[in-house]
Motif scaffolding. Structure first.
Motif, mmCIF file in Angstrom:
data_model
loop_
_atom_site.group_PDB
_atom_site.id
_atom_site.type_symbol
_atom_site.label_atom_id
_atom_site.label_comp_id
_atom_site.label_asym_id
_atom_site.label_seq_id
_atom_site.Cartn_x
_atom_site.Cartn_y
_atom_site.Cartn_z
ATOM 1 N N ALA A 9 39.532 -0.296 -5.555
ATOM 2 C CA ALA A 9 38.905 -0.416 -4.233
ATOM 3 C C ALA A 9 37.724 0.541 -4.247
ATOM 4 O O ALA A 9 37.770 1.568 -4.932
ATOM 5 N N PHE A 10 36.670 0.225 -3.507
ATOM 6 C CA PHE A 10 35.514 1.119 -3.483
ATOM 7 C C PHE A 10 35.904 2.413 -2.769
ATOM 8 O O PHE A 10 36.456 2.378 -1.676
ATOM 9 N N PRO A 11 35.661 3.566 -3.391
ATOM 10 C CA PRO A 11 36.135 4.817 -2.784
ATOM 11 C C PRO A 11 35.366 5.191 -1.513
ATOM 12 O O PRO A 11 34.147 5.035 -1.455
ATOM 13 N N VAL A 12 36.107 5.675 -0.538
ATOM 14 C CA VAL A 12 35.488 6.206 0.679
ATOM 15 C C VAL A 12 35.121 7.656 0.399
ATOM 16 O O VAL A 12 35.986 8.468 0.075
ATOM 17 N N THR A 13 33.840 7.982 0.488
ATOM 18 C CA THR A 13 33.399 9.345 0.166
ATOM 19 C C THR A 13 32.466 9.863 1.249
ATOM 20 O O THR A 13 31.794 9.092 1.925
ATOM 21 N N ARG A 14 32.427 11.169 1.358
ATOM 22 C CA ARG A 14 31.591 11.775 2.398
ATOM 23 C C ARG A 14 30.118 11.693 2.010
ATOM 24 O O ARG A 14 29.752 11.972 0.871
ATOM 25 N N LEU A 15 29.282 11.320 2.963
ATOM 26 C CA LEU A 15 27.844 11.292 2.674
ATOM 27 C C LEU A 15 27.317 12.717 2.553
ATOM 28 O O LEU A 15 27.788 13.622 3.224
ATOM 29 N N ARG A 16 26.340 12.869 1.683
ATOM 30 C CA ARG A 16 25.722 14.178 1.531
ATOM 31 C C ARG A 16 24.874 14.492 2.766
ATOM 32 O O ARG A 16 24.418 13.576 3.452
ATOM 33 N N PRO A 17 24.656 15.783 3.049
ATOM 34 C CA PRO A 17 23.895 16.147 4.246
ATOM 35 C C PRO A 17 22.540 15.436 4.335
ATOM 36 O O PRO A 17 22.146 14.969 5.394
ATOM 37 N N GLU A 18 21.826 15.340 3.188
ATOM 38 C CA GLU A 18 20.510 14.707 3.271
ATOM 39 C C GLU A 18 20.631 13.204 3.510
ATOM 40 O O GLU A 18 19.768 12.591 4.121
ATOM 41 N N GLN A 19 21.731 12.601 3.045
ATOM 42 C CA GLN A 19 21.949 11.186 3.349
ATOM 43 C C GLN A 19 22.241 11.012 4.836
ATOM 44 O O GLN A 19 21.800 10.047 5.460
ATOM 45 N N MET A 20 22.997 11.956 5.400
ATOM 46 C CA MET A 20 23.290 11.907 6.834
ATOM 47 C C MET A 20 22.000 12.016 7.644
ATOM 48 O O MET A 20 21.744 11.220 8.539
ATOM 49 N N SER A 61 29.540 8.608 8.831
ATOM 50 C CA SER A 61 29.498 9.822 7.996
ATOM 51 C C SER A 61 30.068 9.621 6.600
ATOM 52 O O SER A 61 29.925 10.493 5.753
ATOM 53 N N TRP A 62 30.744 8.519 6.391
ATOM 54 C CA TRP A 62 31.391 8.300 5.097
ATOM 55 C C TRP A 62 30.875 7.042 4.426
ATOM 56 O O TRP A 62 30.721 6.000 5.067
ATOM 57 N N ASN A 63 30.625 7.134 3.135
ATOM 58 C CA ASN A 63 30.191 5.968 2.363
ATOM 59 C C ASN A 63 31.416 5.074 2.148
ATOM 60 O O ASN A 63 32.513 5.558 1.932
ATOM 61 N N HIS A 64 31.214 3.766 2.221
ATOM 62 C CA HIS A 64 32.383 2.888 2.133
ATOM 63 C C HIS A 64 32.016 1.559 1.519
ATOM 64 O O HIS A 64 30.862 1.219 1.406
ATOM 65 N N ARG A 103 35.804 -8.759 -2.935
ATOM 66 C CA ARG A 103 34.411 -8.311 -2.952
ATOM 67 C C ARG A 103 33.977 -7.975 -1.527
ATOM 68 O O ARG A 103 34.435 -8.591 -0.559
ATOM 69 N N ALA A 104 33.111 -6.975 -1.422
ATOM 70 C CA ALA A 104 32.572 -6.620 -0.108
ATOM 71 C C ALA A 104 31.517 -7.646 0.284
ATOM 72 O O ALA A 104 30.988 -8.364 -0.574
ATOM 73 N N ASP A 105 31.179 -7.686 1.572
ATOM 74 C CA ASP A 105 30.116 -8.626 1.953
ATOM 75 C C ASP A 105 28.757 -8.067 1.535
ATOM 76 O O ASP A 105 28.618 -6.874 1.241
ATOM 77 N N ASP A 106 27.768 -8.946 1.541
ATOM 78 C CA ASP A 106 26.449 -8.584 1.022
ATOM 79 C C ASP A 106 25.856 -7.359 1.715
ATOM 80 O O ASP A 106 25.327 -6.458 1.058
ATOM 81 N N LEU A 107 25.940 -7.335 3.037
ATOM 82 C CA LEU A 107 25.279 -6.230 3.742
ATOM 83 C C LEU A 107 25.916 -4.877 3.427
ATOM 84 O O LEU A 107 25.228 -3.860 3.369
ATOM 85 N N THR A 108 27.232 -4.872 3.215
ATOM 86 C CA THR A 108 27.896 -3.616 2.842
ATOM 87 C C THR A 108 27.344 -3.112 1.514
ATOM 88 O O THR A 108 27.078 -1.917 1.341
ATOM 89 N N ILE A 109 27.175 -4.040 0.562
ATOM 90 C CA ILE A 109 26.645 -3.632 -0.747
ATOM 91 C C ILE A 109 25.187 -3.177 -0.608
ATOM 92 O O ILE A 109 24.767 -2.190 -1.224
ATOM 93 N N VAL A 110 24.440 -3.869 0.231
ATOM 94 C CA VAL A 110 23.049 -3.479 0.479
ATOM 95 C C VAL A 110 22.999 -2.049 1.030
ATOM 96 O O VAL A 110 22.198 -1.216 0.607
ATOM 97 N N ARG A 111 23.912 -1.732 1.951
ATOM 98 C CA ARG A 111 23.959 -0.386 2.539
ATOM 99 C C ARG A 111 24.268 0.663 1.467
ATOM 100 O O ARG A 111 23.621 1.702 1.384
ATOM 101 N N ARG A 112 25.268 0.343 0.628
ATOM 102 C CA ARG A 112 25.606 1.271 -0.461
ATOM 103 C C ARG A 112 24.400 1.546 -1.349
ATOM 104 O O ARG A 112 24.139 2.681 -1.743
ATOM 105 N N LEU A 113 23.681 0.456 -1.682
ATOM 106 C CA LEU A 113 22.529 0.615 -2.579
ATOM 107 C C LEU A 113 21.464 1.496 -1.941
ATOM 108 O O LEU A 113 20.909 2.389 -2.593
#
Lengths: 431, 552
Positions: free
Chosen positions: B397-408, B549-552, B81-91
């Motif tokens: 494993a949680f996929p590493v994906t590129r953030l969308r321009p507006e997310q960047m 630049s990448w979601n992780h 499992r990822a740590d809490d803050l990583t999941i918070v960032r994803r959310l």
């Protein structure tokens, strides 16, 4: 290849080439450009072209008010004509300079497309395919860069100057083949100058490698190469930032007299920059001149754009030739479709994909030829000797030494030919 | 200039005292902001009851079981499992389009909640940023990104309506029905814009575009491939299937009263190989028994699309929500899901759960977030056995994906501000933010309608991040808006300065090696100006890293 009797490639020795170079004010030649020019000068006839310039007349130029006039007819709209360097072929007045270089240029008067909507037609003319909801086709420039990679180039090899809403894309070859977009070369290319001194930039990069190590832990070792391309594109960006070749983008140091013959317009400057970019080794440059969508006041609107086009186009052809680059550089000029023979009630012409004109030159295209013709009464939609958009694509790829019929696997698992057309033999100098 | 009379010395003293006092107050406030959690947010989340939470966990556990079986079959070892803050960032990235602020991170850490990600999710589901962002993402699917003809189309109104619907947790089948069968004017009845956007050249709505949109957006079927000819390459769709679907929109027309259906109108098409156009009557391409016999064509179509037994409808939104949360769909491409399967693990359970819970979008999000797949790390803890592409593809494993321009863009702006930019932020700042985002997205390259292609970075993108105005303005000396200067001024020591930068930009603390490197750089700064430079170098470095630049 050049077919004009006294201007054959053998006439250009390296010395005369360099003289021509100085004359054109391009004395900043980098070593690479030097090599390329030398290669071009010694190229045997029939050697494939190596680069491509696409001049898009966005909004769709009217063939009847430019390259395919029908004077004294109902559909002619009172057009005045002028003779060209090709015997028996006339253009609309306003294209005097272009008319004078036609010994090096061929004209297709019978381009045929099935797309009458700007966006779809642009897609079609740039990719050689009609829009398909399941995948995005690569533009011709992306195909050229994909098929003819060149490690010597430090700047992007696919460039779009003055792009409209639909700049050339890498499509299923990936975003790294998208055209690098830039605007009026009067201003420098944005974001290529580091905001801090070299020492700080090095420090930043050093810090970055520490951070990248933390990210790489527990991940596939080739993540950057195979997927993110992050550090790779950063390296390429840094290389570009410090490259001498970057100068090719900027026309601010060009001698005024060299630049002024292109016309003092953004399009003119962009064409001048395109020549420099090709000279620096760039594979494909597209330059867009919008403003041809004349649904009203067609005649005034076309004449305004013709003036901008004429000086820029003729100068581009002349300079490429002077530099010995015309034989290795294909130049294509035209819109996404043509305009209606019928003049509407506000003096405009509407969209007409059934028969329109395109100029092709250099890189193995014969000069001084005209193929196809349209009906002077405008009654008959279909032209004589139609040339399909995909056939033009196949011809360009063929002249560049690319196997246009080669099938590549698309991400949706469907094999697809680089072009589904067939080369137009009459247009090739060595068919 | 020289003629001013001398100022009395007591006035000078007073002025100095006032300035010093103000500075002291400012510094205290700044330090407090940097290090302490604000109380404002704490406790504001709408929490689920214990039983509701347990029910969601139960659904997620069923999904997990299917995945676990699949991993065992593929002989894949799922990562921890990822740590809490990583999941918070994803959310935050998935639901608001931006990373969490330092203020939010500090607040969360001060909460002492047993399940921080769940608490954060509950909070975000009540946050207007979430409904606004999700509405924009869905609007791209329904109407694209162009602004269309102003006289008959208002994109902004549609997005607001969607945002309200998501905020109120309106059942998704109701949203879909409204889009397909609304009547009236596009300004007062925003759902009408779904149809009116297709209009061109003063004609009625474009039946072909509408059929393509309905089938892709709501049913996960690319039936528009058979617009011109019968299906090829294994597709069994017929040209008639597509046009009979389009015929449901054949009576839709515009008048002064807006969109309405005119029974006198019909849809005509010239099929391949036919000489003449022929009238086409509406039929659905599968499960005809679910189509109501009576009613206006669009109303019948809406009922058929959203019928409980028409499972393609639920699967399609499950796939899209999954894609929004992971930046990658369960079935790819996102709008092409085989009608008869085979389906990947989780799909059928999520679709059934969604249908039996009255098309509850918020519950769907909660269930997906509660799965093992979502909470998994993207990094293997064992460097000798790194995460493989096969593991990523199977959600082991949680996929590493590129953030969308507006997310960047959103993340750059958020990282540069210590406090949260949300609906409470001053309107002028929000307007500036919107303009900055739009400019950045234009330069970075808008990814257009909602596709989830994983293309790598490009040179213009890197140049923009390395040398562009947005990064430069947000990372170099500017004490009023940017975080790097404020941290450099206010952090009590180098270690907390580095930590604050890492939390602001990466939502994590530095590793030992990272802390060492950057502490050294900051410590070697001789004066305020070089320290401020070192801090902006740190900010620049983190924002130019793959991790940003990448979601992780």
């Amino acid at each position: 290849m050049n077919t004009s009797p006294c201007q054959g490639p053998d006439h250009l020795t390296r010395r005369s080439l360099l003289r021509g170079t100085t004359a054109a004010g391009l004395s900043w030649l980098t070593p690479l450009a030097d090599i390329l020019a030398a290669e071009a000068a010694t190229a045997p006839s029939g050697k494939p072209a190596r680069s491509l310039i696409l001049l898009w007349l966005g909004g769709a130029a009217s063939q009847l008010d430019t390259f395919d006039p029908h004077p004294e007819t109902k559909i002619g709209g009172g057009v005045k004509t002028i003779p060209t360097a090709i015997k028996g072929v006339s253009f609309a007045s306003g294209l005097e300079q272009t008319a004078s270089v036609m010994q090096d240029v061929s004209l297709i008067r019978s381009m045929v497309s099935k797309e009458g909507d700007h966006e779809r037609a642009f897609y079609n003319i740039k990719t050689g395919y009609r829009p398909d909801p399941t995948l995005i086709h690569p533009s011709i420039g992306a195909i050229v860069c994909h098929e003819l990679p060149d490690a010597k180039i430090e700047i992007p090899t696919h460039v779009s100057i003055l792009p409209n809403q639909w700049p050339a894309r890498g499509g299923f070859f990936g975003a790294k083949y998208d055209a690098f977009q830039m605007y009026d070369p009067k201003s420098p290319v944005p974001d290529v100058k580091a905001r801090v001194n070299d020492k700080r930039l090095d420090q930043r990069m050093e810090g970055l490698s520490v951070v990248e190590q933390a990210f790489a832990r527990g991940r596939e070792p080739d993540l950057d190469q195979s997927k993110t391309l992050h550090q790779l594109s950063m390296q390429r960006a840094r290389k570009m930032m410090s490259s001498e070749q970057l100068k090719a983008f900027n026309v601010s140091d060009a001698p005024v007299k060299d630049l002024s013959v292109y016309g003092d317009t953004p399009f003119g400057r962009s064409c001048y920059s395109a020549v420099r970019l090709i000279q620096a080794g760039v594979r494909c440059v597209e330059v867009t001149l919008n403003g041809w969508d004349t649904h009203a006041n067609n005649f005034e609107g076309q004449a305004t754009q013709v003036k901008i086009l004429d000086a820029a186009y003729a100068s581009l052809i002349r300079d490429l030739k002077k530099l010995g680059l015309l034989q290795s550089t294909i130049v294509v000029c035209g819109g996404e479709f043509g305009r209606t023979p019928k003049i509407n009630n506000v003096g405009g012409r509407d969209h007409w994909p059934h028969a329109f004109s395109m100029l092709v030159a250099g890189g193995g295209f014969a000069g001084g030829r005209v193929i196809g013709s349209t009906d002077p009464t405008g009654e008959k939609k279909e032209p004589e000797r139609p040339v399909l958009v995909e056939d033009l694509h196949a011809t360009i790829q063929n002249l560049l030494g690319i196997d246009y019929s080669k099938e590549v696997m698309t991400p949706v698992g469907r094999p697809m030919a680089l072009s589904k057309g067939e080369p137009v033999k009459e247009l090739q100098a060595h068919a | 200039m020289n003629s001013a009379s001398p100022t009395p010395s007591w006035l000078l003293w007073l002025r100095t005292a006032v300035i010093l006092g103000a500075l002291a107050v400012g510094i205290c406030w700044g330090v407090a902001e940097l290090l302490a959690p604000p109380v404002r947010l704490a406790g504001s989340a709408s929490r689920l009851s214990k039983s509701a939470q347990a029910d969601i966990q139960l659904a997620a556990a069923k999904v997990d079981a299917e995945f676990e079986k699949d991993w065992a079959q593929r002989q894949l070892q799922p990562v921890a499992r990822a740590d809490d803050l990583t999941i918070v960032r994803r959310l935050s990235l998935a639901l608001t389009g931006s990373i969490p602020s330092l203020e939010e991170v500090r607040m969360l850490e001060a909460l002492k909640e047993p399940d921080l990600p769940q608490w954060w999710l509950s909070h975000l589901l009540t946050d207007r940023r979430t409904s606004d962002y999700l509405a924009e993402r869905l609007a791209r699917v329904y109407v694209g990104i162009e602004n269309g003809q102003f006289f008959i189309y208002r994109r902004r109104r549609l997005v607001e309506w969607l945002s309200d619907s998501i905020q109120q947790n309106r059942p998704y089948d109701q949203i879909a029905r409204a889009l397909i069968d609304s009547h009236g004017v596009w300004t007062t009845n925003p759902a009408v814009n779904f149809v009116s956007v297709t209009r061109e050249n003063n004609k009625g709505p474009d039946e072909v575009k509408l059929a393509a949109k309905v089938s892709r957006a709501f049913l996960g079927v690319r039936i528009d491939c058979v617009q011109c000819h019968d299906g090829k390459l294994g597709s069994t769709w017929k040209q008639t299937d597509f046009h009979q679907l389009a015929a449901f929109f054949g009576q839709a027309d515009f008048s002064l009263n807006g969109l309405h259906d005119d029974p006198k109108l019909s849809y005509k098409v010239r099929y391949l190989g036919q000489a003449e156009e022929a009238k086409v009557s509406p039929h659905v391409p599968w499960k005809p028994e679910l189509l109501p016999a009576k009613g206006e064509p669009r109303t019948r179509l809406a009922a058929w699309v959203t019928a409980k037994e028409n499972k393609a409808f639920a699967r399609t939104i499950v796939n899209r929500m999954w894609a929004l949360l992971f930046n990658r769909p369960l079935v790819s491409p996102v709008d092409e899901i085989p009608l008869d399967g085979p389906f990947p693990p989780g799909m059928e359970i999520l679709a059934d759960d969604f249908t039996t819970h009255r098309y509850d979008l918020q519950r769907l999000i909660r269930v997906i977030v509660s799965t093992r797949a979502f909470q998994m790390s993207s990094q293997s803890a064992d460097p000798d056995h790194p995460v493989t592409t096969a593991a990523e593809n199977a959600w082991a494993a949680f996929p590493v994906t590129r953030l969308r321009p507006e997310q960047m863009a959103g993340s750059v702006i958020q990282a540069a501000s210590l406090s949260t930019i949300d609906s409470d932020t001053h309107v002028l700042f929000r307007i500036k933010r919107d303009i900055d985002v739009a400019n950045f997205v234009k330069r970075y390259g808008d990814s257009g309608e909602d596709n989830f292609e994983d293309s790598g970075g490009t040179i213009p993108q890197r140049l923009l991040l390395m040398n562009g105005n947005m990064i430069t303005n947000n990372t170099s000396g500017n004490p009023f808006i940017n975080a790097s200067t404020r941290i450099s001024m206010l952090a009590p020591d180098t270690a907390s300065a580095v930590e604050a930068a890492y939390l602001s930009i990466f939502t994590r603390r530095p590793t030992a090696a990272e802390a060492e490197h950057f502490k050294g750089l900051l410590a070697s700064a001789k004066n305020t100006s070089t320290r401020s430079n070192a801090m902006s170098d740190l900010y620049w470095t983190l924002m130019n890293a793959t991790e940003f630049s990448w979601n992780h």
